[in-house]
Design an enzyme around this catalytic site. Structure first.
Site, PDB file in Angstrom:
ATOM      1  N   ASP A   9     -49.527  18.447  16.132  1.00  0.00           N
ATOM      2  CA  ASP A   9     -50.401  17.388  15.603  1.00  0.00           C
ATOM      3  C   ASP A   9     -50.620  17.594  14.104  1.00  0.00           C
ATOM      4  O   ASP A   9     -50.591  16.639  13.315  1.00  0.00           O
ATOM      5  CB  ASP A   9     -51.744  17.316  16.360  1.00  0.00           C
ATOM      6  N   ASP A  67     -38.150  11.126  13.528  1.00  0.00           N
ATOM      7  CA  ASP A  67     -38.295   9.699  13.211  1.00  0.00           C
ATOM      8  C   ASP A  67     -39.353   9.504  12.125  1.00  0.00           C
ATOM      9  O   ASP A  67     -39.217   8.670  11.235  1.00  0.00           O
ATOM     10  CB  ASP A  67     -38.681   8.891  14.456  1.00  0.00           C
TER      11      ASP A  67
END
Ligand code: NAD
Length: 354
Positions: free
Chosen positions: A220, A248
């Site tokens: 995270d 991505d």
């Protein structure tokens, strides 16, 4: 004259358009550098389903194994979306990677100075970014058993063995040795046991690479740091699902998904492909950006030991961009001329053969 056998898997959607341009550039470079590339085409994905009722026919796997490297376009599209899972194009790609033993996916994200305006991030944040995501590709939650879905409950298994972690960590440390000598290992060790083992094994492998700096980062935080300050990273080492998402994200730092190449290695042959999919929304319109595939072809030349050829391609892309040529996806106010897929390929081939 050196001869390399290249299995060409164009696939679906924009796949054939972009791979054709990469071949054009490769031929120009081979000519100049004095080696020969022998191409053999095989079907994969939806186009293989249409002919063989199988998204990854044995003939394709055999053809790849009998080659020195595989150049891959992209697979998938709405035409095949409703097929049963075993016939879907994506299943074909997973089977191919597994059959070729490609456990490591390397995705560099290099920002071209000429394209700092194509990113949605501020130029001062992204100028000079040069990082690489090393993602484990054949294990983790995408492959873990057991897996099941019933009407009211579904589950998957996130699983890694010591051996799987060790070999991907080695790839990351080896990459770091060729670069800025820093590895950031990304996991979720505060919650997941599988990440605890990941961390332990990465630390063990690190002992064999004392010149490389190692840091650990929770996924995270890594997602946030990539946007906040991407220049802090050199090699990001991570598992299958986290790597899928982070690479991505890294692509948008660079500006367009049409710019990011990848190499999948680990087996006898390497597979080189853009990170994007088959872009059915723009297929056949001549507007797809071929640069990710052309950069993948450059990674392939590096893998084959033709480093000068790879450099030629990278320099040619820089020169063409510096002259202001852009495909539609990267055309911003600084574009002097918006060109088609084919024109971009020809321009890069022309510059690469100078
Ligand atoms: P996508 O990567 O195909 O497209 C996402 C967006 O990026 C689209 O707007 C597309 O037009 C654009 N884009 C992608 N490549 C581009 C390029 N070279 N130049 C300019 N624009 C480009 O992802 P998606 O739309 O989520 O998926 C489409 C199909 O591709 C699906 O069937 C999916 O399963 C498949 N897919 C295949 C691969 C692969 O072959 N490795 C990877 C991802 C998705």
């Amino acid at each position: 004259m050196k001869n390399y056998k290249i299995a060409v898997l164009k696939g679906d959607g924009i796949g054939p358009e972009i791979v054709n341009e990469a071949i054009k550039v490769l031929d120009a470079v081979a000519d100049k550098e004095g080696f020969n590339l022998e191409y053999n085409e095989y079907l994969i994905g939806g186009s293989a389903v249409d002919v063989f009722d199988n998204p990854c026919p044995d003939e394709t796997i055999k053809g790849c194994l009998n080659s020195d490297a595989v150049l891959f376009g992209s697979i998938g599209g709405p035409k095949w979306d409703n097929l049963p899972k075993e016939k879907r194009p994506e299943t074909g790609l997973l089977k191919l990677r597994k059959s070729l033993g490609l456990f490591a996916n390397i995705r560099p994200a290099i920002i071209f100075d000429e394209l700092v305006n194509a990113s949605t991030l501020k130029p001062e944040v992204i100028k000079g970014v040069d990082l690489e995501v090393v993602r484990e590709l054949t294990g983790g939650i995408y492959f873990g058993e057991p897996r099941e879905k019933t009407e009211n409950v579904a589950f998957n298994t996130m699983i890694y063995t010591r051996e799987e972690i060790e070999r991907i960590a080695e790839v990351a440390f080896e990459e770091a040795m060729k670069r800025k000598r820093k590895v950031t290992s990304v996991d979720k060790a505060n919650v997941l046991e599988v990440s605890e083992l990941w961390r332990e094994v990465v630390e063990e492998v690190h002992k064999r690479y004392p010149l490389v700096e190692l840091e650990h980062m929770y996924v995270d935080n890594a997602a946030m740091q990539l946007i906040r300050n991407p220049k802090q990273f050199d090699v990001i080492l991570t598992g299958n699902i986290f790597g899928d998402i982070l690479s991505d994200e890294a692509s948008m730092i660079v500006g367009s998904i049409g710019l990011l190449p990848s190499a999948s290695i680990g087996g006898k042959v390497g597979l080189f492909e853009p990170i994007h999919g088959s872009a059915p929304d723009i297929a056949g319109q001549g507007i797809a950006n071929p640069i990710a595939t052309i950069l993948s072809a450059a990674m392939m030349l590096n893998f084959l030991g033709e480093e000068n050829g790879a450099k030629r391609i990278q320099n040619a892309i820089k020169e063409v961009l510096a002259k202001g040529y852009r495909t539609k996806d990267i055309a911003s106010f600084d574009a002097k001329e918006v060109v088609t897929t084919e024109e971009m390929g020809s321009l890069i081939a022309e510059h690469a053969s100078k």
